[in-house]
Design a protein around this motif. Sequence first.
Motif, PDB file in Angstrom:
ATOM      1  N   ALA A   1       0.811  -1.224   0.000  1.00  0.00           N
ATOM      2  CA  ALA A   1       0.000   0.000   0.000  1.00  0.00           C
ATOM      3  C   ALA A   1       0.843   1.272   0.000  1.00  0.00           C
ATOM      4  N   VAL A   2       2.159   1.134   0.030  1.00  0.00           N
ATOM      5  CA  VAL A   2       3.029   2.309   0.137  1.00  0.00           C
ATOM      6  C   VAL A   2       2.915   3.195  -1.102  1.00  0.00           C
ATOM      7  N   ARG A   3       2.811   2.594  -2.287  1.00  0.00           N
ATOM      8  CA  ARG A   3       2.776   3.394  -3.519  1.00  0.00           C
ATOM      9  C   ARG A   3       1.554   4.302  -3.568  1.00  0.00           C
ATOM     10  N   ILE A   4       0.393   3.785  -3.197  1.00  0.00           N
ATOM     11  CA  ILE A   4      -0.817   4.619  -3.227  1.00  0.00           C
ATOM     12  C   ILE A   4      -0.739   5.683  -2.137  1.00  0.00           C
ATOM     13  N   ARG A   5      -0.179   5.347  -0.962  1.00  0.00           N
ATOM     14  CA  ARG A   5       0.001   6.362   0.093  1.00  0.00           C
ATOM     15  C   ARG A   5       0.883   7.499  -0.391  1.00  0.00           C
ATOM     16  N   ASP A   6       2.033   7.161  -0.987  1.00  0.00           N
ATOM     17  CA  ASP A   6       2.959   8.188  -1.460  1.00  0.00           C
ATOM     18  C   ASP A   6       2.346   9.007  -2.589  1.00  0.00           C
ATOM     19  N   SER A   7       1.548   8.353  -3.433  1.00  0.00           N
ATOM     20  CA  SER A   7       0.898   9.072  -4.522  1.00  0.00           C
ATOM     21  C   SER A   7      -0.093  10.089  -3.991  1.00  0.00           C
ATOM     22  N   LEU A   8      -0.828   9.741  -2.949  1.00  0.00           N
ATOM     23  CA  LEU A   8      -1.768  10.687  -2.355  1.00  0.00           C
ATOM     24  C   LEU A   8      -1.040  11.849  -1.681  1.00  0.00           C
ATOM     25  N   ARG A   9       0.127  11.590  -1.135  1.00  0.00           N
ATOM     26  CA  ARG A   9       0.893  12.660  -0.481  1.00  0.00           C
ATOM     27  C   ARG A   9       1.494  13.630  -1.489  1.00  0.00           C
ATOM     28  N   ARG A  10       1.657  13.185  -2.732  1.00  0.00           N
ATOM     29  CA  ARG A  10       2.185  14.101  -3.738  1.00  0.00           C
ATOM     30  C   ARG A  10       1.179  15.188  -4.088  1.00  0.00           C
ATOM     31  N   GLY A  11      -0.068  14.956  -3.746  1.00  0.00           N
ATOM     32  CA  GLY A  11      -1.041  16.023  -3.806  1.00  0.00           C
ATOM     33  C   GLY A  11      -1.716  16.201  -5.141  1.00  0.00           C
ATOM     34  N   ALA A  12      -2.591  17.199  -5.169  1.00  0.00           N
ATOM     35  CA  ALA A  12      -3.397  17.495  -6.343  1.00  0.00           C
ATOM     36  C   ALA A  12      -3.488  19.001  -6.485  1.00  0.00           C
ATOM     37  N   ARG A  13      -3.952  19.417  -7.656  1.00  0.00           N
ATOM     38  CA  ARG A  13      -4.192  20.845  -7.899  1.00  0.00           C
ATOM     39  C   ARG A  13      -5.632  21.017  -8.339  1.00  0.00           C
ATOM     40  N   ASP A  14      -6.271  22.082  -7.853  1.00  0.00           N
ATOM     41  CA  ASP A  14      -7.614  22.358  -8.330  1.00  0.00           C
ATOM     42  C   ASP A  14      -7.525  23.223  -9.587  1.00  0.00           C
TER      43      ASP A  14
END
Length: 793
Positions: free
Chosen positions: A735-748
């Motif tokens: 599950a580490v990859r999805i956790r790290d991907s979520l921490r990289r964030g998003a832009r509105d």
Amino acid sequence: MAPVGSMLWRTLRTYQVYGANTEVGKTVFTTILCKAARSLYEKEKISYLKPVSTGPEDEADERSVSPHTAAKGRVIPSDRRLLRLIHEHASQKAASGPGWLFIETAGGVHSPSPSGTTQADLYMPLRCPVVLVGDSKLGGISLTISAFESLRLRGYDVEMILMFPDRTHGNHQYLSKYFSDQHVGLPVLALNEPPPPQGRQPSAEAEFQVMSRYYQEASGGDVARNALTQLEEKHDARVTRLESMAAEAHRKIWYPFTQQRLLQPEHITTIDAARGDFFQTLVPQAQRNSAAAAAPVGGGVLLQPSFDGSASWWTQGLGHSNPSLTLAAAYAAGRYGHVMFAEAVHEPALALAESLLAGIRNPRLQRVFYSDNGSTGVEVALKMALRATRARYGWDARDPIIVIGLKGGYHGDTMGAMDCAEPGVFNEKVEWYDGKGVWFDYPTVKCVRGRWVVEAPEAMRNEDGVGSNQEFGSLSEVFDITEREQRREQERYENYVAKELKRHVDHGRRFGALLMEPVVIGAGGMLLVTGTQNWRPSGDEEDDAKTTWAGLPVIFDEVFTGVYRLGRFSAGSFLAADADVSVHAKLLTGGVVPLCATLASESVFRAFASDDKTDALLHGHSYTAHPVGCQVALESLRQLRALDEGGRWDWAKARKSNVHASDDGSTTLSTQSGIHKDSKYRPVVQDAPWSIWSAEFVELVSRQAGVAGVWALGSVLSIHMDAGGGGAGYKSTAAVRIRDSLRRGARDDRENTWNVHSRVLGNVLYIMGSQKSMQEDIREIEELVRERLKSLQ
């Protein structure tokens, strides 16, 4: 709409000007600061913003009208919309180059905004440092100190107090000494008042000339320049400290549940503040470098909102920096501080005990014992239950007694609680660990490929072979205990348990208690456990199941799952069972201070009755029933109850949920004695299982490649990733990859950044909302999770 972040840029120094009262000179002082900055920083942009005013632009603040009154009959922006507009304005200023931005508030600290929210509460998410304008009039000392304390209680950094000198009342001299003594380093600076109007009816031109000379003299003086210099130093110090904290922490702090040999400073999250469901975290250096390259003039914002996806280790339910909880803590600290509790009582402790016993609606529970956290609360529960069992059966104190538990169950890191967990990753290298129990497997529930599947435990699969799993159309069907018992579904599991118990009893083992986490196994892997667990070891049938225990005392560890985490006050209600001892912490105080309450039945309590003091429950803590914790818990329960009864969760219950409600939207739960009842034996109707996470989202995630299953209940979402050949469990990195991907964030759509700060338990990614999460935030997080899962395929 993405959440609003704190306003901090490297080169834009942003300050918010609050007033201790109306008509204390906020506009005058802000004008002086702006004019002084324009003179002192000639090449920088100097900006002024007043987000809320009380009238037309040409008459702003001339009428004695509160902003919320002035807003009547007009379109009122939401608080979030107003904050977003302020943040966007500041972002534009930051992009144009170095400078200053002064934001003036309207009226006093608690003057309402257009929506009715007081300004002290409204502007908290922006976390701008404050210049407070003190009151020099009669009564101004009290108003200034009160305004300062109101801001301080809400986490504002008041960097400076400005005011007019007053030779009649001496406010400036008093406040200078007061803040020097009470708050070292807080400067109180005085600037001369503007001259009075020139005559009864001065011309506008004459008034303009007089004020122009005043502003020229005041802004060019040492006081104004000194104020700006100090504010600049404070701004630079804040940025420097934030950017150095991770490296300093890496050198000096020993982190929990962390292999620090594998930890690098860039992996440490620097949290500047928190409000609602969001941290305000330092944007990673690589992300800031990218933003600076895209906008080299002003660079990017230094802080971003991070959704607190673990609810701060499961403690947060009413939002970070909740003003009411903060005030409750301050009230109790001011009234009591800390007082000893042995053979004493204070109002918060008694009122909390009454509130807990009434709220849990368990006719067995009649006593409350306080400790300081969940692990120690479990230790207390074990002492209670084991003594009650030994006393009932007349066993010698030296006879070894073990507990019955569940595989993967974990009850804390103190030695007694740790010994009640099966050998595993949390305790296998702990020198004093000595497991004292028998741990049973159990059916688990997940949504797999769009269907709710009850997966039989390994032991039962070995007996029955293929086809022992069951499928259901909804989570409500899974937890319909009455219907499933009528179909006799529980008998297979009961037979498995009875067979195992007999084998251990035949080998001479004695059991003292059943200890379990109802419904959800937390640290053991965030597993949802089916409702067929409502078995109770058979024993004295004549005792009935209403108020006293039979066979063995049952302990429910609701440290994680209780107090509305799963949508109900007690997670045990999903099992249609009443515990003899119940442990509650985490959400109990809304994440403000540690506190635990262990609730027990009168029959368990009586096991300690004796004329010999050494037969008493000799357990306690220095901070047992500390008034601050009890008062905060009272306020937390009050707010949670109001959310439940006031329909604040209707949006989640009414959505096409991942559970199906009955025709009337509720289910009636049965217990060993029949209908689930409260302390007066009146029927209690519980809501059907519901979740803030939508059915569509849960089903879609369950069909994603790489996802082994998913479940959602109350505020909790648990995504089980396919562990592949590496195996599931705490050591898995699936599950580490999805956790790290979520921490990289998003832009509105406006290029504002935000991310999700979450933790994993091996192959399991879990995300928790709070009990006050907004529908729009949950929807955006669902979209981000879907997007990131898809990108990892």
